[in-house]
Design a protein around this motif. Structure first.
Motif, mmCIF file in Angstrom:
data_model
loop_
_atom_site.group_PDB
_atom_site.id
_atom_site.type_symbol
_atom_site.label_atom_id
_atom_site.label_comp_id
_atom_site.label_asym_id
_atom_site.label_seq_id
_atom_site.Cartn_x
_atom_site.Cartn_y
_atom_site.Cartn_z
ATOM 1 N N MET A 109 0.834 -1.206 0.000
ATOM 2 C CA MET A 109 0.000 0.000 0.000
ATOM 3 C C MET A 109 0.866 1.254 0.000
ATOM 4 O O MET A 109 0.580 2.229 -0.679
ATOM 5 C CB MET A 109 -0.920 -0.005 1.229
ATOM 6 N N GLU A 110 1.945 1.206 0.782
ATOM 7 C CA GLU A 110 2.840 2.348 0.849
ATOM 8 C C GLU A 110 3.434 2.628 -0.526
ATOM 9 O O GLU A 110 3.458 3.769 -0.989
ATOM 10 C CB GLU A 110 3.957 2.079 1.859
ATOM 11 N N ARG B 39 3.622 5.971 -5.301
ATOM 12 C CA ARG B 39 3.605 6.123 -6.755
ATOM 13 C C ARG B 39 2.526 7.123 -7.179
ATOM 14 O O ARG B 39 2.746 7.969 -8.042
ATOM 15 C CB ARG B 39 3.391 4.779 -7.447
ATOM 16 N N MET B 40 1.352 7.032 -6.552
ATOM 17 C CA MET B 40 0.293 8.005 -6.872
ATOM 18 C C MET B 40 0.754 9.422 -6.545
ATOM 19 O O MET B 40 0.507 10.361 -7.286
ATOM 20 C CB MET B 40 -0.980 7.668 -6.089
ATOM 21 N N ASN B 41 1.438 9.528 -5.402
ATOM 22 C CA ASN B 41 1.955 10.818 -4.991
ATOM 23 C C ASN B 41 2.931 11.366 -6.028
ATOM 24 O O ASN B 41 2.866 12.543 -6.405
ATOM 25 C CB ASN B 41 2.684 10.639 -3.654
ATOM 26 N N ARG C 122 5.961 -3.549 -16.149
ATOM 27 C CA ARG C 122 7.282 -3.373 -15.530
ATOM 28 C C ARG C 122 7.448 -1.933 -15.034
ATOM 29 O O ARG C 122 7.948 -1.704 -13.936
ATOM 30 C CB ARG C 122 8.360 -3.721 -16.567
ATOM 31 N N SER C 123 7.008 -0.968 -15.850
ATOM 32 C CA SER C 123 7.149 0.430 -15.459
ATOM 33 C C SER C 123 6.432 0.700 -14.140
ATOM 34 O O SER C 123 6.967 1.321 -13.230
ATOM 35 C CB SER C 123 6.594 1.338 -16.558
ATOM 36 N N ARG C 124 5.210 0.198 -14.023
ATOM 37 C CA ARG C 124 4.441 0.436 -12.796
ATOM 38 C C ARG C 124 5.108 -0.238 -11.614
ATOM 39 O O ARG C 124 5.204 0.309 -10.527
ATOM 40 C CB ARG C 124 3.018 -0.094 -12.954
ATOM 41 N N GLU C 125 5.573 -1.480 -11.856
ATOM 42 C CA GLU C 125 6.266 -2.242 -10.825
ATOM 43 C C GLU C 125 7.443 -1.438 -10.284
ATOM 44 O O GLU C 125 7.727 -1.432 -9.090
ATOM 45 C CB GLU C 125 6.800 -3.530 -11.480
ATOM 46 N N MET C 126 8.130 -0.734 -11.204
ATOM 47 C CA MET C 126 9.309 0.042 -10.839
ATOM 48 C C MET C 126 8.914 1.378 -10.211
ATOM 49 O O MET C 126 9.773 2.197 -9.909
ATOM 50 C CB MET C 126 10.138 0.344 -12.100
#
Lengths: 349, 349
Positions: free
Chosen positions: B158-159, B164-166, B304-308
């Motif tokens: 969650m963190e 990432r949203m931040n 992969r991009s999101r994972e990173m």
């Protein structure tokens, strides 16, 4: 100038000014007469344009015979308008003239500005709950890791915040969809009475949780069917947003009324109209807010709205949907006397 | 037509076509000649416009002598351009003519479309992590309420998602700021070598966590100071984005090199230039992606991009900042041979 040349200038929609070698205005087309609030033929260009940077462009074009570009900002109108001005040489029998053409770039510049404001607003709306979420997560992983009570309380707040962000994102999408369809008027016949009944049914549980009674009533004692040409889902969203607002900001233990009426000759449309009025008996608010209330993210009480889970987009969406239906949207309130939100739609007959 | 009338048509930047009573083209100004890829004077208007709805507007204006509006879509160019066309009557000695004026509304329509795409993209980017967050919260309040191990694992995911949203929200804001300043070229002198050194220093810990070595090197053996006119913070952001990408997508245990060089006569600027090349020795990617890689939210590998923790905005921001500096941005890659991102900036001397 020949009648034919004048005809040509008149046929062009952009404002045009012809300036002679003596820096006096030789001709203006009707669009230019409108822009400068009257004909200025014969006057010196300085007395008409009054903007030094643009006047330099005109003088340079007159002297050098070369084309130049400038900007003209018109502050005479209610809205400020911006023009890109082209100053191009035109040869007349007695010397170099310059033709000024005014391209209105107000909408284009505004579109860029609106996007920037929009991004700034959305970022602002999301930063706060995200920072809160991160803080809660940190505490749950640290200081409060073994405190089930705190954990439950934090998780419940986190859920509320995440749900509000989720609603915000959904509202942004609907607003964007409504805006992009705003020029296409919907055509399906929609029965307003039936729509109100089903919307109220779906909101009963929300209302009773807040101890609010939902009432619907025909105001005019008429028996006509209330049919409009509309987009059923969108109209339902308008009703939902308005009734939910009534429940949220109305009186606990109070009522939210949905009052319907039909008028065979509605002034706003010069034809038949259907009126839907959503009225609460809550605290109302200062009418000073009314003109801005349908702007995105404008709120009467920022803190309270967020507390209630509001996204600040509900009335903006309602307003755009009503616009798409060529309807009218009206807000009335008096502090201590509740608020009413009226939607007026052209009736099918 | 008199030379004066022709001069006037030529002085107006919008394309103009004069159609005679015989539906043949009497005159075109240079902008119209460009639009229709050559002069068509004397030809029948049907052979030039070819768009039935617009031809009807022209015919109606010729017959009735009344002004009408239409649209013209030009598909000849690389980009599709849309014009709002005004058809207005002009009286000539031998009868009713019509003057067609073409207002280019492509940018305006595109601005609206871009905003809608943007909202759709942002919503999409946020919906997924928000849904995930809500799912985790629900599980933590329910099934996993007494499982400290699951709790810790979920909270850590969650963190990451919230962070990432931040970052996404921050990136949206910077992108918007860079765009709105894109026309103002920055003026402060910035020492590129010093900037690269301090950026690398601040990224050392990120790099060593990924087991990546950061190397900086002067390629040309020159001794000139590498000074550009720039916005220091923005240039630092470009470097940070490129080096971080190199660390993320480069080889674990590999290197990210920042190669600097100076050219007294850089072709792109016809003057001195500074080149900054960020090179990794990772897996590279299919060069087919290169042209779209600086679009917002375009990714070679979404998952992969999101994972990173990527926001999909880093290269878009870099590109806009380089544009603002009147520089050039170039991407090269070969599968298996790493990727290089080159920024070319005009040097101060």
């Amino acid at each position: 100038m020949s009648a034919f040349s004048e005809d040509i200038l008149a046929a062009i929609p952009m404002p045009l000014l012809l300036v002679g070698p003596d820096e006096r205005i030789r001709a203006m087309n009707p669009a230019a007469v409108r822009l400068f609030s009257g004909s200025a033929t014969g006057r010196h260009v300085v007395t008409v344009l009054r903007q030094p940077a643009l006047l330099q462009v005109v003088e340079r074009a007159l002297r050098s015979g070369e084309t130049g570009d400038g900007r003209y900002v018109d502050k005479n109108l209610a809205r400020e308008a911006t023009y890109k001005v082209r100053a191009a040489p035109v040869q007349d029998s007695d010397g170099n003239c310059v033709l000024l053409s005014f391209e209105d770039i107000t909408d284009l510049e505004q579109a860029g500005e609106m996007r920037r404001d929009f991004v700034a607003n959305v970022s602002h709306e999301l930063k706060t709950p995200l920072t809160a979420l991160l803080g809660f997560i940190e505490t749950l992983r640290g200081a409060a890791r073994n405190d089930p009570e705190v954990r439950e309380r934090f998780l419940s707040i986190m859920e509320r915040e995440a749900q509000r962000m989720n609603r915000l994102v959904s509202d942004l999408l609907s607003l964007s969809r409504v805006e992009s369809a705003e020029r296409q008027q919907p055509t399906d016949p929609v029965n307003i009475k039936a729509l109100v009944d089903s919307t109220i049914l779906s909101l009963e549980s929300v209302a009773s949780a807040e101890n609010v009674r939902l009432i619907t009533q025909r105001l005019d004692n008429g028996t006509e069917d209330l049919i409009v040409r509309g987009d059923r889902d969108q109209l339902q969203q308008v009703l939902t947003n308005l009734i939910e607002n009534g429940i949220k900001y109305g009186r606990n233990g109070g009522t939210v009324q949905v009052l319907l009426s039909y008028s065979a000759r509605e002034l706003a449309f010069r034809g038949p109209g259907v009126q839907i009025k959503v009225v609460d008996d809550g605290a109302g608010f200062d009418p000073i807010h009314i003109p801005r209330l349908t702007e995105r993210f404008y709120r009467v009480d920022n803190h309270r709205s967020r507390e209630m889970g509001g996204t600040g987009l509900g009335l903006a969406i309602a307003k755009h949907i009503v616009n798409r239906h060529r309807g009218r949207f009206r807000i009335e309130t008096e502090p201590g006397k509740g608020a009413s939100f009226t939607v007026l739609l052209p009736a099918l007959s």
